[in-house]
Scaffold this motif. Structure first.
Motif, PDB file in Angstrom:
ATOM      1  N   GLN A  61       0.903  -1.123   0.107  1.00  0.00           N
ATOM      2  CA  GLN A  61      -0.098   0.065  -0.128  1.00  0.00           C
ATOM      3  C   GLN A  61       0.806   1.238  -0.066  1.00  0.00           C
ATOM      4  O   GLN A  61       0.546   2.250  -0.661  1.00  0.00           O
ATOM      5  CB  GLN A  61      -0.901   0.109   1.358  1.00  0.00           C
ATOM      6  CG  GLN A  61      -1.890  -0.977   1.072  1.00  0.00           C
ATOM      7  CD  GLN A  61      -2.858  -1.090   2.359  1.00  0.00           C
ATOM      8  OE1 GLN A  61      -2.236  -0.603   3.485  1.00  0.00           O
ATOM      9  NE2 GLN A  61      -3.973  -1.890   2.366  1.00  0.00           N
ATOM     10  N   CYS A  62       1.885   1.280   0.695  1.00  0.00           N
ATOM     11  CA  CYS A  62       2.836   2.430   0.839  1.00  0.00           C
ATOM     12  C   CYS A  62       3.685   2.472  -0.470  1.00  0.00           C
ATOM     13  O   CYS A  62       4.087   3.577  -0.986  1.00  0.00           O
ATOM     14  CB  CYS A  62       3.773   2.371   1.942  1.00  0.00           C
ATOM     15  SG  CYS A  62       3.184   2.134   3.595  1.00  0.00           S
ATOM     16  N   PHE A 100       4.732  -0.494  -6.384  1.00  0.00           N
ATOM     17  CA  PHE A 100       5.680  -1.457  -7.097  1.00  0.00           C
ATOM     18  C   PHE A 100       6.901  -0.961  -6.892  1.00  0.00           C
ATOM     19  O   PHE A 100       7.418  -0.029  -6.272  1.00  0.00           O
ATOM     20  CB  PHE A 100       5.498  -1.224  -8.859  1.00  0.00           C
ATOM     21  CG  PHE A 100       4.221  -1.808  -9.209  1.00  0.00           C
ATOM     22  CD1 PHE A 100       4.031  -3.166  -9.518  1.00  0.00           C
ATOM     23  CD2 PHE A 100       3.026  -0.794  -9.558  1.00  0.00           C
ATOM     24  CE1 PHE A 100       2.723  -3.623 -10.134  1.00  0.00           C
ATOM     25  CE2 PHE A 100       1.947  -1.376  -9.829  1.00  0.00           C
ATOM     26  CZ  PHE A 100       1.702  -2.704 -10.231  1.00  0.00           C
ATOM     27  N   PRO A 101       7.921  -2.060  -7.112  1.00  0.00           N
ATOM     28  CA  PRO A 101       7.958  -3.661  -7.390  1.00  0.00           C
ATOM     29  C   PRO A 101       7.283  -4.117  -5.988  1.00  0.00           C
ATOM     30  O   PRO A 101       7.462  -3.466  -4.864  1.00  0.00           O
ATOM     31  CB  PRO A 101       9.417  -3.921  -7.572  1.00  0.00           C
ATOM     32  CG  PRO A 101       9.920  -2.978  -6.577  1.00  0.00           C
ATOM     33  CD  PRO A 101       9.647  -1.802  -6.867  1.00  0.00           C
ATOM     34  N   PRO A 102       6.407  -4.912  -6.123  1.00  0.00           N
ATOM     35  CA  PRO A 102       5.887  -5.660  -4.780  1.00  0.00           C
ATOM     36  C   PRO A 102       6.742  -6.558  -4.102  1.00  0.00           C
ATOM     37  O   PRO A 102       7.745  -7.161  -4.558  1.00  0.00           O
ATOM     38  CB  PRO A 102       4.969  -6.951  -5.556  1.00  0.00           C
ATOM     39  CG  PRO A 102       5.576  -7.038  -6.991  1.00  0.00           C
ATOM     40  CD  PRO A 102       6.206  -6.019  -7.498  1.00  0.00           C
ATOM     41  N   PRO A 103       6.554  -6.057  -2.883  1.00  0.00           N
ATOM     42  CA  PRO A 103       7.657  -6.923  -1.620  1.00  0.00           C
ATOM     43  C   PRO A 103       7.388  -8.206  -1.681  1.00  0.00           C
ATOM     44  O   PRO A 103       6.258  -8.852  -2.202  1.00  0.00           O
ATOM     45  CB  PRO A 103       6.753  -6.115  -0.308  1.00  0.00           C
ATOM     46  CG  PRO A 103       6.185  -5.200  -0.763  1.00  0.00           C
ATOM     47  CD  PRO A 103       5.626  -5.157  -2.120  1.00  0.00           C
ATOM     48  N   ASP A 104       8.689  -9.002  -1.461  1.00  0.00           N
ATOM     49  CA  ASP A 104       8.678 -10.421  -1.557  1.00  0.00           C
ATOM     50  C   ASP A 104       8.194 -10.760  -0.074  1.00  0.00           C
ATOM     51  O   ASP A 104       8.649 -10.711   0.741  1.00  0.00           O
ATOM     52  CB  ASP A 104      10.002 -10.798  -1.869  1.00  0.00           C
ATOM     53  CG  ASP A 104      10.140 -12.305  -1.930  1.00  0.00           C
ATOM     54  OD1 ASP A 104       9.218 -13.108  -1.640  1.00  0.00           O
ATOM     55  OD2 ASP A 104      11.358 -12.592  -2.485  1.00  0.00           O
ATOM     56  N   PRO A 105       7.216 -11.469  -0.096  1.00  0.00           N
ATOM     57  CA  PRO A 105       6.435 -12.207   1.134  1.00  0.00           C
ATOM     58  C   PRO A 105       7.688 -13.066   1.844  1.00  0.00           C
ATOM     59  O   PRO A 105       7.712 -12.817   3.050  1.00  0.00           O
ATOM     60  CB  PRO A 105       5.302 -13.146   0.847  1.00  0.00           C
ATOM     61  CG  PRO A 105       4.788 -12.451  -0.694  1.00  0.00           C
ATOM     62  CD  PRO A 105       6.113 -11.951  -1.452  1.00  0.00           C
ATOM     63  N   SER A 106       8.537 -13.593   1.041  1.00  0.00           N
ATOM     64  CA  SER A 106       9.348 -14.576   1.762  1.00  0.00           C
ATOM     65  C   SER A 106      10.560 -13.594   2.472  1.00  0.00           C
ATOM     66  O   SER A 106      10.691 -14.031   3.649  1.00  0.00           O
ATOM     67  CB  SER A 106      10.427 -15.364   0.625  1.00  0.00           C
ATOM     68  OG  SER A 106       9.325 -16.092   0.219  1.00  0.00           O
ATOM     69  N   TRP A 107      10.752 -12.460   1.797  1.00  0.00           N
ATOM     70  CA  TRP A 107      11.629 -11.604   2.543  1.00  0.00           C
ATOM     71  C   TRP A 107      11.060 -10.924   3.687  1.00  0.00           C
ATOM     72  O   TRP A 107      11.690 -10.778   4.884  1.00  0.00           O
ATOM     73  CB  TRP A 107      12.110 -10.361   1.684  1.00  0.00           C
ATOM     74  CG  TRP A 107      13.140  -9.533   1.961  1.00  0.00           C
ATOM     75  CD1 TRP A 107      14.342  -9.490   2.246  1.00  0.00           C
ATOM     76  CD2 TRP A 107      12.727  -8.402   3.024  1.00  0.00           C
ATOM     77  NE1 TRP A 107      14.915  -8.330   2.949  1.00  0.00           N
ATOM     78  CE2 TRP A 107      13.795  -7.510   3.253  1.00  0.00           C
ATOM     79  CE3 TRP A 107      11.627  -7.695   3.349  1.00  0.00           C
ATOM     80  CZ2 TRP A 107      13.768  -6.577   4.106  1.00  0.00           C
ATOM     81  CZ3 TRP A 107      11.341  -6.614   4.168  1.00  0.00           C
ATOM     82  CH2 TRP A 107      12.591  -5.869   4.495  1.00  0.00           C
ATOM     83  N   VAL A 108       9.612 -10.694   3.794  1.00  0.00           N
ATOM     84  CA  VAL A 108       9.096  -9.830   5.028  1.00  0.00           C
ATOM     85  C   VAL A 108       9.097 -10.866   5.994  1.00  0.00           C
ATOM     86  O   VAL A 108       9.229 -10.554   7.211  1.00  0.00           O
ATOM     87  CB  VAL A 108       7.339  -9.749   4.405  1.00  0.00           C
ATOM     88  CG1 VAL A 108       6.882  -9.351   5.740  1.00  0.00           C
ATOM     89  CG2 VAL A 108       7.613  -8.422   3.423  1.00  0.00           C
ATOM     90  N   PRO A 110       2.401   5.209 -13.458  1.00  0.00           N
ATOM     91  CA  PRO A 110       1.068   5.721 -13.075  1.00  0.00           C
ATOM     92  C   PRO A 110       0.737   5.508 -11.580  1.00  0.00           C
ATOM     93  O   PRO A 110      -0.096   6.189 -10.790  1.00  0.00           O
ATOM     94  CB  PRO A 110       0.012   5.526 -13.799  1.00  0.00           C
ATOM     95  CG  PRO A 110       0.573   4.336 -14.722  1.00  0.00           C
ATOM     96  CD  PRO A 110       2.145   4.379 -14.557  1.00  0.00           C
ATOM     97  N   ARG A 111       1.192   4.186 -11.333  1.00  0.00           N
ATOM     98  CA  ARG A 111       0.601   3.655  -9.866  1.00  0.00           C
ATOM     99  C   ARG A 111       1.683   3.721  -8.998  1.00  0.00           C
ATOM    100  O   ARG A 111       1.518   3.411  -7.658  1.00  0.00           O
ATOM    101  CB  ARG A 111       0.078   2.167  -9.991  1.00  0.00           C
ATOM    102  CG  ARG A 111      -1.165   1.992 -10.812  1.00  0.00           C
ATOM    103  CD  ARG A 111      -1.330   0.680 -11.169  1.00  0.00           C
ATOM    104  NE  ARG A 111      -1.610  -0.017  -9.844  1.00  0.00           N
ATOM    105  CZ  ARG A 111      -1.819  -1.451  -9.558  1.00  0.00           C
ATOM    106  NH1 ARG A 111      -1.718  -2.290 -10.813  1.00  0.00           N
ATOM    107  NH2 ARG A 111      -2.173  -1.836  -8.355  1.00  0.00           N
ATOM    108  N   GLY A 112       2.976   4.615  -9.315  1.00  0.00           N
ATOM    109  CA  GLY A 112       3.704   4.576  -8.459  1.00  0.00           C
ATOM    110  C   GLY A 112       5.008   3.597  -8.513  1.00  0.00           C
ATOM    111  O   GLY A 112       4.630   2.327  -8.399  1.00  0.00           O
ATOM    112  N   LEU A 113       6.209   3.904  -8.351  1.00  0.00           N
ATOM    113  CA  LEU A 113       7.522   2.780  -8.424  1.00  0.00           C
ATOM    114  C   LEU A 113       8.456   3.241  -7.362  1.00  0.00           C
ATOM    115  O   LEU A 113       8.686   4.665  -7.336  1.00  0.00           O
ATOM    116  CB  LEU A 113       7.957   2.898  -9.770  1.00  0.00           C
ATOM    117  CG  LEU A 113       9.112   1.781  -9.881  1.00  0.00           C
ATOM    118  CD1 LEU A 113       8.650   0.279  -9.820  1.00  0.00           C
ATOM    119  CD2 LEU A 113      10.017   2.066 -11.104  1.00  0.00           C
ATOM    120  N   LEU A 114       8.955   2.293  -6.445  1.00  0.00           N
ATOM    121  CA  LEU A 114       9.913   2.237  -5.738  1.00  0.00           C
ATOM    122  C   LEU A 114      10.936   2.344  -6.162  1.00  0.00           C
ATOM    123  O   LEU A 114      11.347   0.989  -6.788  1.00  0.00           O
ATOM    124  CB  LEU A 114       9.818   1.681  -4.292  1.00  0.00           C
ATOM    125  CG  LEU A 114      10.652   1.890  -3.097  1.00  0.00           C
ATOM    126  CD1 LEU A 114      10.351   3.471  -2.624  1.00  0.00           C
ATOM    127  CD2 LEU A 114      10.524   0.987  -1.974  1.00  0.00           C
TER     128      LEU A 114
END
Length: 222
Positions: free
Chosen positions: A16-17, A20-28, A84-88
């Motif tokens: 939500q913050c 993109f790119p989507p956080p890796d659930p395994s890393w989390v 358009p949706r934001g990129l980190l």
């Protein structure tokens, strides 16, 4: 031992913050375990702080073509508005476009002199930090950067001033959240209305910044 939160909940919060790119659930999940093992509470804010200081190539998944075009498409992009949706993204290099090599070398020498003197003072007085305002800044005109989402390297320039960025101040790995960025001839035009400086550092990138800067400066002077 602190309770273990649901990794999926924190992954959703991070996305939500930073869409993109989507956080890796395994890393989390691994980050949560590392925080708990260290005796810390694995709150979403604590995981977010670790995420900002992590290499996106490790902590996130590929953004996909719906979020970021491939390298060839970016190089060919002209007059288009991207993300358009934001990129980190994270900073891989910082350079000053508006100053000559001689000006930068002069500033580097002055900074070295002050830092060397400050180091001697620290050893005598047991102080930890250089006193504010003592280290002269580099000339500040327009920055040129290389940024990436952890996989695709992109060129960018400071189209309008971003005060929180600066040569000698911005650490490599610093995260920027970019959204609706115009691209000209494969170069992203960064400005306050499309770029948010999030912060952070990636040690593996930062450890070579000073040496690479000096090497590049020597090459320009030659």
């Amino acid at each position: 031992m602190p309770a273990r939160p649901n990794p999926a909940t924190i992954t959703t919060f991070l996305q939500q913050c930073y869409p993109f790119p989507p956080p890796d659930p395994s890393w989390v999940s691994e980050c949560i375990d590392a925080l708990i093992e260290d005796g810390q509470e694995a709150t979403r804010e604590a995981v977010q702080e670790q995420y900002i200081h992590a290499d996106l190539g490790v902590s996130s998944l590929p953004a996909g073509n719906d979020a970021i075009p491939g390298p060839d498409a970016i190089d060919a992009a002209h007059g288009k508005t991207l993300f358009p949706r934001g990129l980190l993204v994270q900073v891989h290099s910082v350079a000053e476009m508006g100053a000559s090599a001689f000006q930068l070398q002069t500033a580097l020498d002055a900074r070295r002199d002050v830092l060397s003197g400050a180091s001697r003072i620290r050893r005598m007085d047991d102080e930890e930090d250089v006193e504010d305002g003592k280290v002269p800044p580099y000339p500040r005109h327009m920055l040129s950067l290389e940024v990436s989402d952890g996989r695709t390297l992109m060129r960018a320039i400071e189209y309008r001033s971003l005060p929180r960025l600066g040569l000698g101040d911005t650490k490599l790995g610093c995260k920027l959240l970019v959204k609706n960025v115009r691209c000209l001839r494969g170069t992203l035009l960064l400005a306050p209305d499309n770029t948010t400086v999030v912060g952070g550092i990636v040690d593996a990138l930062e450890e070579h910044q000073a040496a690479n800067f000096v090497a590049g400066l020597e090459q320009r002077l030659e």
